[in-house]
Design a protein around this motif. Structure first.
Motif, PDB file in Angstrom:
ATOM      1  N   LEU B  79      72.677 -94.807 -67.180  1.00 19.00           N
ATOM      2  CA  LEU B  79      72.687 -95.900 -68.152  1.00 19.00           C
ATOM      3  C   LEU B  79      71.288 -96.278 -68.587  1.00 19.00           C
ATOM      4  O   LEU B  79      71.045 -96.576 -69.756  1.00 19.00           O
ATOM      5  N   VAL B 131      90.562-100.258 -50.885  1.00 22.40           N
ATOM      6  CA  VAL B 131      90.095-100.671 -52.210  1.00 22.40           C
ATOM      7  C   VAL B 131      89.070 -99.680 -52.735  1.00 22.40           C
ATOM      8  O   VAL B 131      89.080 -99.326 -53.918  1.00 22.40           O
ATOM      9  N   LEU B 135      89.042 -97.701 -56.166  1.00 22.25           N
ATOM     10  CA  LEU B 135      87.907 -97.721 -57.094  1.00 22.25           C
ATOM     11  C   LEU B 135      87.568 -96.305 -57.552  1.00 22.25           C
ATOM     12  O   LEU B 135      87.311 -96.064 -58.737  1.00 22.25           O
ATOM     13  N   LEU B 137      89.641 -93.788 -57.634  1.00 18.97           N
ATOM     14  CA  LEU B 137      90.710 -93.325 -58.522  1.00 18.97           C
ATOM     15  C   LEU B 137      90.542 -93.933 -59.916  1.00 18.97           C
ATOM     16  O   LEU B 137      90.686 -93.241 -60.932  1.00 18.97           O
ATOM     17  N   GLY B 138      90.247 -95.232 -59.957  1.00 18.46           N
ATOM     18  CA  GLY B 138      90.069 -95.892 -61.243  1.00 18.46           C
ATOM     19  C   GLY B 138      88.917 -95.286 -62.024  1.00 18.46           C
ATOM     20  O   GLY B 138      89.020 -95.040 -63.230  1.00 18.46           O
ATOM     21  N   ALA B 141      89.996 -91.893 -63.322  1.00 21.80           N
ATOM     22  CA  ALA B 141      90.961 -92.037 -64.420  1.00 21.80           C
ATOM     23  C   ALA B 141      90.254 -92.493 -65.691  1.00 21.80           C
ATOM     24  O   ALA B 141      90.531 -91.999 -66.784  1.00 21.80           O
ATOM     25  N   LEU B 142      89.309 -93.446 -65.536  1.00 22.08           N
ATOM     26  CA  LEU B 142      88.619 -93.974 -66.720  1.00 22.08           C
ATOM     27  C   LEU B 142      87.767 -92.898 -67.384  1.00 22.08           C
ATOM     28  O   LEU B 142      87.760 -92.769 -68.610  1.00 22.08           O
ATOM     29  N   ASN B 144      88.220 -89.794 -67.496  1.00 20.37           N
ATOM     30  CA  ASN B 144      89.013 -88.777 -68.175  1.00 20.37           C
ATOM     31  C   ASN B 144      89.944 -89.351 -69.234  1.00 20.37           C
ATOM     32  O   ASN B 144      90.791 -88.626 -69.753  1.00 20.37           O
ATOM     33  N   ARG B 151      81.810 -91.050 -74.147  1.00 18.64           N
ATOM     34  CA  ARG B 151      82.260 -92.440 -74.025  1.00 18.64           C
ATOM     35  C   ARG B 151      82.880 -92.677 -72.649  1.00 18.64           C
ATOM     36  O   ARG B 151      82.630 -93.684 -72.001  1.00 18.64           O
ATOM     37  N   ARG B 154      80.126 -92.962 -70.031  1.00 19.78           N
ATOM     38  CA  ARG B 154      79.379 -94.231 -70.015  1.00 19.78           C
ATOM     39  C   ARG B 154      80.241 -95.381 -69.509  1.00 19.78           C
ATOM     40  O   ARG B 154      79.779 -96.236 -68.766  1.00 19.78           O
ATOM     41  N   ALA B 155      81.528 -95.387 -69.913  1.00 22.09           N
ATOM     42  CA  ALA B 155      82.418 -96.424 -69.400  1.00 22.09           C
ATOM     43  C   ALA B 155      82.518 -96.327 -67.882  1.00 22.09           C
ATOM     44  O   ALA B 155      82.451 -97.333 -67.174  1.00 22.09           O
ATOM     45  N   VAL B 158      79.518 -97.930 -66.087  1.00 28.04           N
ATOM     46  CA  VAL B 158      79.573 -99.395 -65.959  1.00 28.04           C
ATOM     47  C   VAL B 158      80.528 -99.780 -64.835  1.00 28.04           C
ATOM     48  O   VAL B 158      80.212-100.627 -63.984  1.00 28.04           O
ATOM     49  N   LEU B 159      81.688 -99.121 -64.796  1.00 25.69           N
ATOM     50  CA  LEU B 159      82.672 -99.448 -63.766  1.00 25.69           C
ATOM     51  C   LEU B 159      82.113 -99.154 -62.373  1.00 25.69           C
ATOM     52  O   LEU B 159      82.299 -99.952 -61.444  1.00 25.69           O
ATOM     53  N   VAL B 162      79.974-101.959 -61.351  1.00 29.77           N
ATOM     54  CA  VAL B 162      80.753-103.153 -61.014  1.00 29.77           C
ATOM     55  C   VAL B 162      81.334-103.021 -59.606  1.00 29.77           C
ATOM     56  O   VAL B 162      81.345-103.967 -58.826  1.00 29.77           O
ATOM     57  N   GLY B 163      81.779-101.791 -59.265  1.00 25.00           N
ATOM     58  CA  GLY B 163      82.431-101.579 -57.981  1.00 25.00           C
ATOM     59  C   GLY B 163      81.501-101.645 -56.788  1.00 25.00           C
ATOM     60  O   GLY B 163      81.962-101.720 -55.656  1.00 25.00           O
TER      61      GLY B 163
END
Lengths: 221, 255
Positions: B79, B131, B135, B137-138, B141-142, B144, B151, B154-155, B158-159, B162-163
């Motif tokens: 980032l 958890v 995280l 897995l999320g 998933a995000l 892909n 995009r 980069r998303a 950020v995630l 946050v995690g």
């Protein structure tokens, strides 16, 4: 202050005018809670034991369900680009949008929760703890949800994806929210749980908008 | 260093030379560690032979956290400096971390059944590791979920950042909430409380896991780069077809 207030008012007005979106989330909330007595059986003892957890889980799911309202429509019609171009920092716009989202989901959920507490057989003190906990905790749901909503803009199946992302982040709110009522029933003090809930929301207030705004900027690139 | 490695071709060359010795070291260290853990280390006076599960479980837990740290740091680098290899590294590390987390959860569950009498308990540390698994897995998933791959990357970055909040919660959960899971016995103030006869096999296993992670990370990064190259070639191919009849062979994939 005025641009933020104006954005807040716009969001609230849209939520009220766009075909009962608030009613949809509340209807889901009530229905999800009503499912549990039918599923686990109507014994008052069991229901009282798990009632607070049920209401909290339903509130979490209702909040997740309403997340796509935060940015998706503005992203589709270009309103989000204008917000990003405006003099208002994007972080501030996110806060205003989250506040409006909370006022149209978290707040009604908290107001409605005493009724659902009655349905699952909680006593007066537990109901009060439930409602106060929801009031303190739901701002964090809106704020953290904004991150997920912003990250999944333009994704395939954003609804499922944002729930997968955001539910793990919601866990502390659920634990302390349901824990407050449980501690109240067990006779212990519910205060630490409520304080932690409030702290969680207050911590999310400055931090989550930064992450959400960063995600929004990428979505608009 | 960071900028020198930013060139994918140079990275492929460097990683190509590092990879064979690294893989060899992984095999050797893991073999020694497994031998020490399964045959040499003494059975525990309370847990008996079941203590040997610990040699698989604890390093997996370390790596589960370490891999997330790698994902997070690589995401931050991606980032801030738009380092081209950082996103690839983050995406390559995430499934590995998820696998280590899964091993940690499963081995802990297998150990918990004879020791605690239950496969699972909603204890603070176990819940926070679960958890962590979600995280991962999320994140995957995000990453892909977008048609535009950059995009998604980069998303995901950020995630991942946050995690990071979850990492200290996992590390200190056993100290903050005094629940079922035992407290740390290796990395703690005042030195390890675990006996040296068990500490050494454990540390060697930890090193083996770390080497394994690095080997697989390099393999996955190289695969990702090769895939990107192959995709670019495939996209370029139809244009060449339309121009001249004698087709040059597509460039061999970088080695």
């Amino acid at each position: 202050m005025t641009p933020y207030l104006r954005l807040f008012r716009r969001e609230v007005r849209l939520a009220f005018r766009q075909g009962g979106e608030i009613g949809l989330a509340l209807g889901f909330f009530v229905l999800a809670v009503v499912l549990f007595p039918l599923g686990v059986g109507p014994e008052a003892e069991i229901l009282r034991r798990i009632g607070a957890g049920i209401v909290w889980v339903a509130a979490l799911l209702a909040a997740v369900l309403s997340l796509d309202r935060l940015f998706a429509a503005d992203h589709a019609d270009g309103g989000l680009d204008l917000l990003a171009l405006s003099a208002m920092p994007l972080e501030g716009a996110v806060v205003a949008k989250c506040a409006a989202h909370w006022a149209t989901t978290g707040l009604p959920l908290a107001i409605l929760s005493p009724l659902l507490g009655l349905l699952v057989g909680l006593d007066a003190r537990s109901i009060a703890l439930l409602a106060v906990g929801l009031l303190l905790g739901t701002p964090a749901l809106s704020l953290l949800g904004a991150i997920a909503a912003a990250l999944t803009l333009g994704a395939r199946r954003p609804g499922v994806l944002s729930s997968l992302i955001v539910l793990p982040l919601y866990l502390p709110v659920l634990i302390f929210g349901a824990g407050a009522v449980e501690a109240g029933i067990a006779g212990g003090g519910a205060r630490p749980h409520l304080l932690l809930l409030g702290a969680f929301s207050l911590g999310a207030l400055p931090l989550a908008p930064i992450a959400a705004a960063a995600a929004l900027r990428q979505a608009l690139d | 260093m960071l900028t020198r490695l930013a060139n994918p071709a140079r990275f492929m060359r460097l990683s190509g030379t590092v990879l064979p010795p690294l893989a060899l070291a992984t095999v050797v260290v893991l073999a020694i560690g497994l031998y020490l853990a399964l045959f040499v280390a003494p059975p525990d006076y309370q847990q008996g032979e079941s203590v040997r599960i610990m040699f698989v479980h604890v390093p997996a837990a370390w790596m589960a956290l370490f891999a997330y740290l790698v994902v997070a740091v690589a995401s931050a680098v991606a980032l801030v400096w738009r380092h081209p290899l950082a996103e690839i590294a983050a995406q390559a590390a995430a499934p590995l971390g998820a696998a280590f987390t899964f091993v940690c959860l499963v081995s802990g569950s297998l150990w918990g059944k004879p020791m605690w009498g239950t496969w699972w308990a909603w204890d603070a540390r176990m819940t926070s590791v679960l958890v962590l698994f979600f995280l991962y897995l999320g994140y995957m998933a995000l990453v892909n979920a977008f048609d535009d791959m950059s995009r998604g990357a980069r998303a995901g970055s950020v995630l991942a950042l946050v995690g990071v909040v979850n990492l200290p919660i996992i590390k200190f959960s056993v100290d903050w909430w005094n629940t079922l899971h035992q407290a740390d016995s290796v990395f703690r103030m005042g030195g390890p409380t675990i006996d040296p006869s068990m500490l050494w096999p454990l540390l060697i296993m930890g090193l083996g896991y770390l080497l394994l992670f690095k080997t697989l990370l390099l393999v996955r990064m190289r695969t990702a780069l090769n895939e990107a190259k192959a995709r670019a070639l495939r996209l370029a191919a139809p244009q060449r077809l339309s121009t001249a009849p004698p087709l040059p062979e597509p460039e061999p994939v970088l080695r």
